[in-house]
Design a protein around this motif. Structure first.
Motif, short mmCIF file in Angstrom:
data_model
loop_
_atom_site.label_atom_id
_atom_site.label_comp_id
_atom_site.label_asym_id
_atom_site.label_seq_id
_atom_site.Cartn_x
_atom_site.Cartn_y
_atom_site.Cartn_z
N UNK A 211 -2.60 15.89 13.00
CA UNK A 211 -2.07 17.20 12.59
C UNK A 211 -3.19 18.24 12.50
N UNK A 212 -4.36 17.81 12.05
CA UNK A 212 -5.50 18.74 12.00
C UNK A 212 -5.89 19.15 13.42
N UNK A 213 -5.93 18.17 14.29
CA UNK A 213 -6.29 18.43 15.69
C UNK A 213 -5.33 19.43 16.33
N UNK A 214 -4.05 19.26 16.03
CA UNK A 214 -3.04 20.14 16.64
C UNK A 214 -2.90 21.47 15.88
N UNK A 215 -3.70 21.64 14.84
CA UNK A 215 -3.68 22.90 14.09
C UNK A 215 -2.44 23.05 13.21
N UNK A 216 -1.80 21.94 12.89
CA UNK A 216 -0.58 21.98 12.08
C UNK A 216 -0.93 22.00 10.59
N UNK A 217 -2.07 21.38 10.29
CA UNK A 217 -2.50 21.25 8.90
C UNK A 217 -3.79 22.01 8.70
N UNK A 218 -3.90 22.73 7.57
CA UNK A 218 -5.11 23.53 7.33
C UNK A 218 -6.12 22.80 6.46
N UNK A 219 -5.63 21.95 5.59
CA UNK A 219 -6.52 21.23 4.67
C UNK A 219 -5.68 20.13 4.03
N UNK A 220 -6.33 19.13 3.46
CA UNK A 220 -5.55 18.04 2.83
C UNK A 220 -6.36 17.37 1.73
N UNK A 221 -5.64 16.92 0.70
CA UNK A 221 -6.25 16.03 -0.30
C UNK A 221 -5.53 14.70 -0.17
N UNK A 222 -6.29 13.64 0.06
CA UNK A 222 -5.68 12.30 0.04
C UNK A 222 -6.03 11.67 -1.30
N UNK A 223 -5.00 11.26 -2.03
CA UNK A 223 -5.25 10.68 -3.36
C UNK A 223 -6.04 9.40 -3.21
N UNK B 251 0.83 -1.20 0.00
CA UNK B 251 0.00 0.00 0.00
C UNK B 251 0.86 1.25 0.00
N UNK B 252 0.58 2.16 -0.94
CA UNK B 252 1.29 3.45 -0.97
C UNK B 252 0.23 4.54 -1.07
N UNK B 253 0.19 5.41 -0.07
CA UNK B 253 -0.82 6.46 -0.06
C UNK B 253 -0.16 7.83 -0.03
N UNK B 254 -0.76 8.77 -0.76
CA UNK B 254 -0.16 10.09 -0.90
C UNK B 254 -1.17 11.16 -0.52
N UNK B 255 -0.68 12.20 0.13
CA UNK B 255 -1.57 13.32 0.45
C UNK B 255 -0.85 14.64 0.17
N UNK B 256 -1.62 15.59 -0.33
CA UNK B 256 -1.11 16.95 -0.47
C UNK B 256 -1.77 17.77 0.64
N UNK B 257 -0.94 18.40 1.43
CA UNK B 257 -1.41 18.99 2.67
C UNK B 257 -1.10 20.49 2.70
N UNK B 258 -2.09 21.27 3.08
CA UNK B 258 -1.89 22.72 3.14
C UNK B 258 -1.39 23.10 4.55
N UNK B 259 -0.36 23.90 4.60
CA UNK B 259 0.20 24.31 5.90
C UNK B 259 0.41 25.83 5.92
N UNK B 260 0.56 26.35 7.13
CA UNK B 260 0.72 27.81 7.25
C UNK B 260 2.15 28.25 6.90
N UNK B 261 3.12 27.36 7.04
CA UNK B 261 4.51 27.75 6.75
C UNK B 261 5.48 26.66 7.17
N UNK B 262 6.79 26.94 7.02
CA UNK B 262 7.81 25.92 7.30
C UNK B 262 7.75 25.34 8.70
N UNK B 263 7.38 26.17 9.68
CA UNK B 263 7.35 25.64 11.05
C UNK B 263 6.34 24.50 11.16
N UNK B 264 5.22 24.65 10.48
CA UNK B 264 4.23 23.58 10.52
C UNK B 264 4.68 22.38 9.68
N UNK B 265 5.48 22.63 8.66
CA UNK B 265 6.05 21.48 7.91
C UNK B 265 6.91 20.67 8.87
#
Ligand code: FAD
Ligand code: 2HG
Ligand code: ZN
Length: 500
Positions: free
Chosen positions: A325-337, A220-234
């Motif tokens: 990450x969403x719970x901790x406010x690190x991620x703003x939005x995400x697309x999971x392929x 299994x290989x899963x990919x997500x594109x994740x929106x973040x506020x900046x490098x610190x959240x990366x």
């Protein structure tokens, strides 16, 4: 001398193996970015290792310099000859035999001119994985990958080209053939010659074949594109992902908003697949444009999780990372392929940044490595410093964040070319880069070295960073490297003017 060399090469290899007509050799004479323009004496295409050795022996006899070349996708000018008209390019692209496949040992032995993509396909046919992966894999060769110790997007889990190679066959600068094609994972029998040639950018020997390490294919290989506020959240996202997934986290690529903007600008159909996350779409294809608005652009992370057992297990892991990450406010939005096509589309977006930048015009290309713990501070401080020293420049910062490797590329200020045609724009940007490149490089590299980083993580020194390496390497390191070069290549036949 050079005429005699060419006629002896022709006698040995046949006339079809030498090209000298300008139209035939032009694309070998210029690097991928069109920043280095060489004038080769000829391009020579040996068909096998013995012929490579013959050419090298003749080159020694006639004191003709050889510039090794694979797919010519390198980004540091290492495969481009100088403009003297006396250096011959030695192309390895006719060495395309697959010499051995050993599924039980999980190895494949291929010649240097086999493309990276072909090796990936062959591994797949064996039910295995060759995990080296990079945007130019259709043209880049295994010889070039090893000569540059290429990195790419799988380093986080599988290591770079060096880590994926068990043995090499090399033609030495004096024209001898060293068969080091050992398919062993352990071999402590003296100095590691294999590792000397890997990463030497064609200055110490010609890699003619290699034994490559294969891995089981994850189920299994899963990919997500994740929106973040900046490098610190990366950085925070990386910590969450690694603590939950460990080695199952197989890629972690950061893309600043400015870096994906060149994809939006020049390949909108590619950017469309990530529009929800990267924002900023101004084309008819984007939902924002359709509604008459332009959304704000965002930094993002492309994250890949691989699981040995099943797709379901990979999905569960990825969802747990994104959930936390969403719970901790690190991620703003995400697309999971959800499909293979979506996965490919998200990766295509990431891999198109370099093409988008090339289409946009010249940039200052940087390829730095830092301890991962220092990345955020570096980006914050550097961005401020850069914008104050070079107002308006575009911070095309992206790359292999999980490895501590950033392509901290700098684009010319957009306003300089406002309202101009693409051709005029490229001319203006090139002028800006030519004028400011040295100062920008110095600013970035001084800080990188002060923070114990490297001025080239994966692209190598070539001719682009040769002088900078002199500045930043210690005298003893430089001296040891020079002694090795002299010991192996006393006549300076192989790729002179590169690395050292
Ligand atoms: P070339 O460009 O032909 O040569 C590169 C160097 O190796 C030169 O110094 C040359 O003299 C030497 N050389 C080539 N073949 C041999 C040989 N058989 N023996 C000895 N010396 C040899 N690089 C990365 O590390 N990571 C990336 O993610 C990445 N992405 C890229 C994306 C794009 C769109 C492009 C254009 C490039 C990218 N690169 C990347 C850079 C490039 O693809 C790699 O450096 C690649 O390994 C070069 O392979 P090549 O066959 O094209 O080598
Ligand atoms: C990548 O990571 C390549 O896509 C190219 O190493 C980086 O364009 C660049 O600077
Ligand atoms: Zn890269």
């Amino acid at each position: 001398m050079t005429a005699q060399f060419l006629s002896e090469v022709q006698a040995a290899l046949g006339s079809a193996a030498i090209k000298t007509a300008p139209a035939d050799i032009e694309h070998h004479a210029i690097d991928w970015r069109k920043r280095f323009f060489g004038k080769p004496l000829a391009v020579i295409f040996p068909a096998n290792t013995e012929q490579v050795a013959q050419v090298v022996r003749l080159a020694n006899q006639h004191k003709v310099a050889l510039v090794p070349q694979g797919g010519n996708t390198g980004l540091s000018g290492g495969a481009t000859p100088d403009a003297s008209g006396t250096q011959a390019i030695l192309s390895l692209t006719r060495l395309t035999r697959v010499r051995h496949q050993d599924a039980a040992n999980k190895t494949i032995t291929v010649e240097a001119g086999v493309s990276l993509q072909r090796v990936q396909e062959l591994a797949e046919e064996m039910g295995l994985l060759f995990p080296l992966s990079l945007g130019a894999e259709g043209s880049a060769t295994i010889g070039g990958n090893l000569a540059t110790n290429a990195g790419g997007t799988g380093v986080l889990r599988y290591g770079n080209a060096r880590d994926l190679c068990l043995g090499v066959e090399v033609v030495t600068p004096s024209g001898e053939i060293w068969n080091g094609l050992r398919a062993l994972r352990k071999d402590n029998t003296g100095y590691d010659l294999r590792d000397l040639f890997i990463g030497s950018e064609g200055t110490l020997g010609l890699i003619t074949a290699a034994v490559l390490k294969l891995y089981p294919r994850p189920k299994g290989v899963m990919t997500a594109l994740v929106k973040i506020a900046g490098p610190e959240d990366a950085f925070r996202l990386l910590q969450i992902a690694q603590s939950r997934c460990d080695a199952a986290l197989t890629a972690f690529e950061y893309m600043s908003a400015e870096s994906t903007q060149v994809v939006i600008d020049h390949f909108p159909e590619v950017a469309r697949h990530g529009a929800q996350i990267i924002g900023g779409m101004t084309t008819d294809a984007s939902p924002a444009a359709a509604s008459g608005k332009t959304s704000a652009r965002s930094d993002c992370v492309l994250m890949e999780i691989s699981h040995a057992e099943s797709e379901r297990a990979a999905t569960a892991l990825l969802e747990s990372v994104i959930g936390s990450a969403l719970e901790e406010g690190v991620v703003l939005d995400a697309i999971v392929a959800q499909t293979l096509a979506q996965t490919k589309a998200l990766w295509h977006l990431r891999e198109t940044i370099t093409l988008g930048a090339a289409e946009d015009g010249a940039q200052v290309k940087l390829d730095i490595a830092l301890p991962i713990s220092a990345l955020v501070d570096f980006i914050d401080q550097m961005n401020t410093e850069m914008l104050s020293a070079f107002p308006g420049v575009r911070l095309h910062n992206f790359g292999h964040f999980g490895d501590g490797n950033l392509h901290y590329n700098i684009g010319a200020p957009r306003y300089l070319a406002a309202g101009k045609s693409p051709e005029e724009r490229r001319k203006i940007y090139l002028g800006y880069v030519e004028e400011n490149e040295q100062a920008i490089r110095r600013l970035v590299h001084d800080r990188v070295v002060a923070m114990n980083g490297s001025i080239s993580a994966e692209h190598g020194l070539g001719q682009l960073r040769k002088n900078e390496a002199r500045r930043y390497k210690t005298a003893i390191e430089f001296e040891l490297m020079s002694k090795i070069k002299l010991a192996l290549d006393p006549n300076g036949i192989l790729n002179p003017g590169k690395v050292l």
